[in-house]
Structures are given as C-alpha cells and as structure tokens.
Write an enzyme that holds these catalytic residues in place. Structure first.
Site, mmCIF file in Angstrom:
data_model
loop_
_atom_site.group_PDB
_atom_site.id
_atom_site.type_symbol
_atom_site.label_atom_id
_atom_site.label_comp_id
_atom_site.label_asym_id
_atom_site.label_seq_id
_atom_site.Cartn_x
_atom_site.Cartn_y
_atom_site.Cartn_z
ATOM 1 N N CYS A 87 -19.547 -15.261 -4.042
ATOM 2 C CA CYS A 87 -18.982 -16.352 -4.069
ATOM 3 C C CYS A 87 -19.715 -17.545 -4.807
ATOM 4 O O CYS A 87 -21.188 -17.771 -5.346
ATOM 5 C CB CYS A 87 -17.869 -16.773 -4.047
ATOM 6 N N HIS A 174 -14.603 -12.468 -3.850
ATOM 7 C CA HIS A 174 -14.477 -12.380 -2.022
ATOM 8 C C HIS A 174 -14.408 -10.739 -2.538
ATOM 9 O O HIS A 174 -12.897 -10.274 -1.996
ATOM 10 C CB HIS A 174 -13.489 -12.876 -2.121
ATOM 11 N N GLU A 176 -14.155 -9.533 0.288
ATOM 12 C CA GLU A 176 -13.856 -8.851 1.452
ATOM 13 C C GLU A 176 -12.963 -9.139 2.107
ATOM 14 O O GLU A 176 -12.379 -8.651 3.021
ATOM 15 C CB GLU A 176 -14.981 -9.956 2.894
ATOM 16 N N SER A 228 -3.253 -14.002 30.371
ATOM 17 C CA SER A 228 -2.004 -14.182 30.217
ATOM 18 C C SER A 228 -0.969 -12.816 29.469
ATOM 19 O O SER A 228 0.228 -13.273 29.673
ATOM 20 C CB SER A 228 -2.416 -14.603 28.400
ATOM 21 N N GLY A 229 -1.985 -11.538 29.649
ATOM 22 C CA GLY A 229 -0.689 -10.787 29.654
ATOM 23 C C GLY A 229 -1.094 -10.344 28.460
ATOM 24 O O GLY A 229 -0.308 -9.368 27.314
ATOM 25 N N VAL A 231 -2.827 -9.100 24.555
ATOM 26 C CA VAL A 231 -3.888 -8.034 23.989
ATOM 27 C C VAL A 231 -4.721 -7.849 24.024
ATOM 28 O O VAL A 231 -5.838 -7.619 24.936
ATOM 29 C CB VAL A 231 -3.639 -7.416 22.753
ATOM 30 N N ASP A 232 -5.328 -9.515 23.979
ATOM 31 C CA ASP A 232 -6.825 -10.184 24.207
ATOM 32 C C ASP A 232 -7.016 -10.141 25.068
ATOM 33 O O ASP A 232 -8.728 -9.533 25.912
ATOM 34 C CB ASP A 232 -6.917 -11.579 23.188
ATOM 35 N N SER A 234 -6.610 -8.916 28.111
ATOM 36 C CA SER A 234 -5.958 -7.836 29.108
ATOM 37 C C SER A 234 -6.784 -6.486 28.538
ATOM 38 O O SER A 234 -7.959 -6.027 29.888
ATOM 39 C CB SER A 234 -4.558 -6.970 28.565
#
Length: 522
Positions: A87, A174, A176, A228-229, A231-232, A234
């Site tokens: 682009c 694009h 992607e 925080s519990g 996904v990230d 943890s």
C-alpha cells in the site's frame, strides 16, 4: 541465528499483522521505524525487506519518506535485497524512484477483485481472479522506470508491480489482513520464492530463545510480575518461572474491578497448581476512592494505571525487605494490540486509546520493564502457553482489560454498579460455557450503560439500568466481527439477567464490528 525479514513501519495499524503472517510462515520478522539508520539494517542482515502501509499520503507535509539508499541494499552474497512495498510502502517506493502517486478519484476501502496479469513469483499459486482488501485514497498513476504492472483492479489499474532488474515488488492492497483471500500465499511467495527463506522459526524456538534471553538479562537480579490471572500475564509468569525460578515474585492486586470470584480463583490456581511465589494485595478501597465520580474513560485508565504502580511499589518494599535488595525488573504481559492502540509503536502510527500497561504508566517506574510478548498477538501467546504446558482452562480464557470492569461501567464507578455488572457478566459467561459457545467467540462480556429505561415487572413500573451484551469473533484482536449467537440463547441470557439481577430491566446486544467500533466500549 534465524533467517529474518525486516519490516519498516510507516505507521499503519496493520504493520504487526505483516510480521505475524511472516512468522506464521516460519520466518522470524521484526519491525523497525522507517527512520532507522541504513547501517542498522545492514547489520541486521535480513533476507528481505517489507515496507508497511501508512495513514499518510506521500505528498503530505511531514509524511514519512523512503530513503533511496534502502533500494540499493544487497545481501551477504552481493545480490540485491528483495523488497515488498505494501500500500503506502508501494507508493513510497514508486515516489522515491520517480513514479507518480496522486489522489484517486474514488477511494477504495474494503474488498476488491484483483485480476492478476502475471502468476509468476509473487502470485505463484494464486488464482487469476482473487479477492483482496483495499484501504487507500491514493494510487499510482505512473510506474517508475524499469517497473511493470503485474495485477490490476477495476479501480486501480496499477494494483501490483515488479521491477525488471531487481527483486523489488509492490502491492496496492493489504495481503496481511484475513480479508485478502490469498494473502498468506502471497507473503509466503515473497518469503520463500523471492527471499529464499527456508522457514525455521516456531513458537517452541521462541520459547527456548526467550528463556535464554531472560536468564541473560535478569542475571542474579529479581523480577516482579503483575499477575491478573488472564492469558497474557499467566503465560508470562510461567515462562519467567521456568527461566529464572525463585527469582520471580508475582503480585496480584485486587482493584475491586475484577470478575465475580476472580480474587479467590487466581490465588488458588497459581499457588496450588504453579507453586509460584504469589503476593495478593487487596487495594479495593484505594482504587474505588480515587475513581469516585470519574466518568471519562481515559481518566479511569490513567488513575488505575498510576494506582496500580503505586500499590506495586508498596508491595515491592515488603519484598525488598525480605530479599535484602530491591527487585530490578517489572514484568508485564503486554501484547501488541495494547501497544499499537496506545502509542506510536516503532513508527508514526495513530493513537486510538490508552491501555493501562502502556500509556497509563508513570514515566519514572523505578523498574526496568520486561515485556516478553510485546510484539505478539493473543493467539501466538496461546500457542506459547501450549508449549509451556499451561492448562487449557487458562489458555482459553477470553481477554479481560487491565482496567477491569471500570471500562465496562459507562459512567461513574460505584460498588453497587460493580456488583450488578459482576452478576450480569457471570450469567453471560456461565451460559456461554453451558451451551458450548464460549470457545466459539474471541471475547464476550456485559456492559452496564448509563441509561435507564422504563420497564414492567409484575404489575409494577420499573426504571432501571440497561445492560449491553457484547460477543465478537476474531483471530488477533486487531479486527473483529460481532458473534452471531443463537437468538434463543440471547433471549435466555437476557431473561436470566433481568429476572435475577435487581437494577437491570433491559438487555441489548451489540452488533458492531471492529472497525469502526473497538471491542471494548471504553
């Protein structure tokens, strides 16, 4: 060392998607600003170079331009460095080489039918008529000398180009984004056929290399991680624990804005299952006191971010007293969508909103930051979680914003509003699990609106709050579509919420996609 493709960021919101698609092809990629020194690119020794899109026009004042010397780069064997312009990247390359770019009479946003004139190299294996995603107001009106057109659309006579003398290519669309049907094939063609990559990068190799990097970085120092519990954080905690063991201490802060039962659940999971050193701090009163009367979402995020760090510093003092030295590092599970929507990430990208892990942090932390997933997407982190043997119940959790329910309560934050929303959200999530729909959506949650409506319950008139239900499907969180949940299911959830929660008498379902909306309401 892995073979690598370097991406120059001219400010597109989609730049990291390019990196992600290249990594999916097994080729490591990294993003640098379009203003990077030529010598650094040479030292990086990439197998190829991709020029990203941009919100600018090449003729705008202050628009990022492409240094012509990049087009003269060679690889170690002396051959020209392969380049793909996407682009704006195509337009910048053409502009630098003497081609012409002008405002299109008709802007092109959304799907378009690409007609391929040459199916060699870049378009090998791609149907001659393919659907692509356009997002541009400018187009090329004259090719640079030595280039030829290899694809077109009805609105863009020059939709893809190739140099006759060097492995330099450009596309106006694009590849992607998932909306381009054969985008993966096109980028794989660039990586394999044009750059000559073999594809040797995997999530497993990322894990092993990241562990070694963390051990080298941390040395004998100590790391605190904000858990925080979700996904990230943890997966980041497990990665760090496997890398540095007891040098990691996790701090779990209750800001009073967690989901129902989360305060107890996180402590049980990480102490009993992972055997991590977890310090739990209940700072509910402090957070809610500072949020009293605040309605602006950016102020909420800033207050929560600053208070979060303040509570962290207090926890650090206790940990320092125990260790005899202050931990040097603060680890966070920050992901790329957090970064790209908050600040200019390695380039002049547009700011949408502040995330508490990014723009909400004070300038002086007193820690060095460790963000192992800063350039990854949620699904990539989940793949890494599988490699690390993190339980599926954690890996599969829906995203939850750092500011918690504060950005799902539109208007002032009160204990009553939090309690009402916690119950509504719990009903929605539990029913999604019960009906086997939880894993079919990317994210689902309830929002408490600052709107009251008239209702009738029994023979009495009510005037209570409206609850919005939101569920979206997505691959990476950068774009999302509203989930087509069964009508009977939505009616069942609405009925439960209205009947069981005093304070809500109406439910609505959000059918907005991202863009133009964001996933969260604030």
């Amino acid at each position: 060392m892995h073979e690598r493709i370097l991406i120059l960021d001219f400010g597109s919101q989609y730049t990291q998607l390019i990196a992600r698609r290249v990594r999916e092809a097994g080729v490591f990629s990294e993003i640098f600003p379009c203003t990077i020194d030529l010598e650094k690119v040479q030292a990086y020794a990439p197998k190829g170079l991709i020029l990203s899109g941009s919100p600018c026009s090449v003729y705008d004042d202050g628009a990022p331009q492409l240094d012509a010397r990049f087009l003269e780069l060679t690889r170690a064997d002396g051959s020209p460095l392969p380049i793909l312009g996407v682009c704006y990247g195509l337009q910048a390359m053409a502009h630098t080489l003497g081609g012409e770019v002008a405002r299109a009479e008709r802007r092109e946003f959304g799907r378009a039918h690409l007609r391929i004139d040459d199916t060699a190299d870049l378009f090998a294996g791609v149907p001659e008529n393919s659907v692509v995603w356009m997002s541009h107001g400018d187009h090329m009106t004259r090719l640079p000398e030595g280039f030829q057109t290899i694809a077109h659309t009805d609105n863009a006579p020059i939709a893809a180009v190739r140099s006759l003398h060097k492995p330099h290519f450009g596309v106006q669309f694009h590849p992607e984004v998932v909306h381009t049907d054969d985008g993966r094939q096109i980028l794989e063609n660039f990586a394999y056929r044009i750059c000559g990559c073999a594809g040797d990068w995997t999530p497993a190799s990322f894990v092993e290399e990241k562990k070694q990097t963390l051990r080298t970085l941390v040395g004998d120092d100590h790391v605190i991680l904000g858990l925080s519990g979700g996904v990230d954080s943890s997966v980041a905690a497990v990665l760090l624990h496997q890398a540095i063991g007891d040098q990691l201490t996790c701090v779990f802060v209750n800001n009073g804005l967690l989901r129902k039962g989360e305060w107890e659940q996180v402590q049980t999971t990480f102490r009993d299952h992972f055997h991590l050193d977890l310090r739990a701090v209940d700072a509910t009163d402090l957070f809610l006191e500072r949020l009293e009367g605040v309605t602006d979402p950016e102020r909420k995020r800033k207050i929560i971010g600053n208070t979060f760090i303040e509570v962290f510093e207090q926890a650090t003092q206790a940990i320092t007293a125990q260790l005899g030295t202050k931990p040097k590092f603060l680890a966070q599970g920050t992901l790329y969508p957090d970064v790209i929507e908050s600040v200019s990430f390695k380039g002049p990208s547009m700011t949408i909103k502040t995330h508490h892990n990014v723009g909400g942090l004070p300038e002086e932390l007193g820690f060095d930051l460790i963000e192992p997933f800063r350039e990854l997407f949620k699904d990539e982190v989940r793949e890494i979680g599988h490699v690390l043997a993190v339980p599926p119940t954690i890996i599969g959790r829906h995203p939850f914003p750092g500011p918690g329910l504060a950005v799902r309560i539109l208007g002032p934050i009160t204990r009553e509003a939090i309690a009402v929303l916690q119950e509504a959200d719990a009903i929605f999530i539990n029913e999604l699990r019960h009906y086997g729909l939880y894993d079919q959506v990317w994210q689902a949650f309830a929002v408490l609106l600052p709107v009251q409506s008239v209702g009738v319950m029994g023979d009495e008139r009510t005037y209570e709050n409206v609850c919005a239900l939101r569920a979206v499907t997505s691959v990476d969180g950068m774009t999302a579509d509203w989930a087509r949940l069964p009508h009977d299911f939505l009616a069942h959830v609405s009925n439960r919420i209205v009947n069981e929660i005093r304070g809500i008498n109406r439910c609505v379902y959000d059918i907005s996609s991202k863009p133009p909306a964001t996933i969260e309401w604030e």
